[in-house]
Design an enzyme around this catalytic site. Sequence first.
Site, PDB file in Angstrom:
ATOM      1  N   ASP A   1      -7.214  -7.670   4.633  1.00 10.99           N
ATOM      2  CA  ASP A   1      -6.596  -8.568   3.755  1.00 10.99           C
ATOM      3  C   ASP A   1      -6.070  -9.873   4.535  1.00 10.99           C
ATOM      4  OD1 ASP A   1      -6.831  -6.729   1.665  1.00 10.99           O
ATOM      5  OD2 ASP A   1      -4.854  -5.780   1.845  1.00 10.99           O
TER       6      ASP A   1
ATOM      7  N   SER B   1       0.965  -1.248  -0.160  1.00  6.03           N
ATOM      8  CA  SER B   1      -0.038  -0.064   0.122  1.00  6.03           C
ATOM      9  C   SER B   1       0.854   1.269   0.046  1.00  6.03           C
ATOM     10  CB  SER B   1      -0.928   0.154   1.275  1.00  6.03           C
ATOM     11  OG  SER B   1      -1.849  -1.046   1.112  1.00  6.03           O
TER      12      SER B   1
ATOM     13  N   ARG C   1     -13.647 -13.995  -1.560  1.00  5.14           N
ATOM     14  CA  ARG C   1     -12.732 -14.403  -0.560  1.00  5.14           C
ATOM     15  C   ARG C   1     -13.698 -15.448   0.162  1.00  5.14           C
ATOM     16  NH1 ARG C   1      -7.970 -10.288  -0.138  1.00  5.14           N
ATOM     17  NH2 ARG C   1      -6.787 -11.148  -1.883  1.00  5.14           N
TER      18      ARG C   1
ATOM     19  N   GLY D   1      -6.137  -3.481  -7.904  1.00  3.40           N
ATOM     20  CA  GLY D   1      -7.460  -2.373  -7.366  1.00  3.40           C
ATOM     21  C   GLY D   1      -6.862  -1.277  -6.840  1.00  3.40           C
TER      22      GLY D   1
HETATM   23  C1  S3P Z   1      -5.760  -0.959   0.386  1.00  7.21           C
HETATM   24  C2  S3P Z   1      -7.193  -1.006   0.894  1.00  7.21           C
HETATM   25  C3  S3P Z   1      -7.782  -2.210   0.872  1.00  7.21           C
HETATM   26  C4  S3P Z   1      -6.869  -3.417   0.741  1.00  7.21           C
HETATM   27  C5  S3P Z   1      -6.225  -3.341  -0.594  1.00  7.21           C
HETATM   28  C6  S3P Z   1      -5.150  -2.225  -0.198  1.00  7.21           C
HETATM   29  C7  S3P Z   1      -5.008   0.180  -0.187  1.00  7.21           C
HETATM   30  O1  S3P Z   1      -8.696  -2.195  -0.055  1.00  7.21           O
HETATM   31  O2  S3P Z   1      -7.875  -4.580   0.725  1.00  7.21           O
HETATM   32  O3  S3P Z   1      -5.383  -4.746  -0.537  1.00  7.21           O
HETATM   33  O4  S3P Z   1      -3.805   0.079  -0.482  1.00  7.21           O
HETATM   34  O5  S3P Z   1      -5.453   1.228   0.141  1.00  7.21           O
HETATM   35  P1  S3P Z   1     -10.330  -1.173   0.368  1.00  7.21           P
HETATM   36  O6  S3P Z   1      -9.708   0.056   0.952  1.00  7.21           O
HETATM   37  O7  S3P Z   1     -10.796  -1.061  -0.933  1.00  7.21           O
HETATM   38  O8  S3P Z   1     -10.871  -2.404   1.510  1.00  7.21           O
END
Ligand code: S3P
Length: 429
Positions: free
Chosen positions: A313, A23, A344, A94
Amino acid sequence: MKQELNFAAHGLNGQINVPGDKSMTHRAIMLGSITPGKTQITHYLAAGDCWETILAFKHMGVNITATTNTLTIDGRSLNQLKNPRISLNMGNSGTSTRLLMGLLVKQPFEINFVGDASLSQRPLLRVTKPLELMGAKISTQKGHLPAKITPVSQLNGIQYRLPVASAQVKSALIFAALQAKSPSLIEEPIATRDHTERLLSQFGINLKRQGTIIEVIPQNQFQATKLNLPGDFSAAAFWLVAALITPKSHLILKDVGLNPTRTGLLRLLKRMGAKIIIKNYQNDYEPRGDLEVSSQCLHGIDVNAYDIPAAIDEIPLLVLAATQAKGVTKITGAQELRVKESDRIASVTRELNQLGAKITELPDGFLVYGQTPLHGNDSVTLNSEGDHRLAMMLTVAALITKGKVFLKNASVIEISYPSFFRDLKQLIV
Ligand code: S3P
């Protein structure tokens, strides 16, 4: 391609440094790229998802050089980015997709996003809707990729309460709000990871927070910086749970990020009776320290919606730990797991039950019956469904599974932890 997984008859032992935080790597690349001057990021995550973010900025004219340990970014300001003229391919990521939508929402040229099959099924309206309320123009395929941002001349500030607790959506809105013509108030229903806020302050941009509300005053005075990133708690989590459930194990995980908005798993494991020792704690711009853990007996707990965002996660690993704990574990309020790299709730239940676990799927979580010995009968083949975290959790499950266990499509692990199998080889006794 399928790969045979290891059984750890003699436990796991040793000390490792897990890779840099995913992140934070994404965010540091983004902020370094839109900040004039040289930003240096050491201990970054050199893995599939982060390359998508790097490539996107290279296509927009940013010069980024990568050595094994260091990323050097010769940043431009947001209004100096070049028209990429091709679709930005977000692969499986994502985080790249949603954060870049907020960051690039006011470029003077069209931006097109595409992604792989899994990413193209994940929801985007949660980010495009509030951006549109700010005046952005974004088209999607019924709320999914491919998506297109059309230039707009200005964005308005917004007062918005996120309907889902999502750090990705929060971050996208913060990035857009910094470019708006008036201030914004962004409220999250439950606190999510705050790496965007912390990293922004390293780049000279300070946001005000009151409880769950973040105030964003439009500004663009970013200052280039040097960052040494901590190890990824989500990567360390595989070894934490592996050590807890594999008899005769003892591990030390060095320099792991310990931001409380990420370490929900530590708190949940503690509630299950685990003792995990934190050493060399440093309260830097991101808290970090070493974790020491040994095999232990755990007991079942109830987990609810308030526990989820800080462990989002790691819930698949918590489910695995619960299969070995005494009693029943009930997890609710985790419906967000249905829209991750795989569904999941369905995939974790199906694959662990193939190993003899007793897990019932709930609409928004799991009911996990404990103390179930895992076995693959003569031979069993697990399906990672192209989900990197599912693949690694199943590899950890195999450490305590009798019989031959194979994993289909294990190479998806490259998305977030390319040295995972090398690290396992080093730790297995
Ligand atoms: C993340 C936020 C989370 C997490 C993803 C990484 C990020 O998703 O599940 O692996 O780096 O901001 P969400 O904020 O959509 O839950």
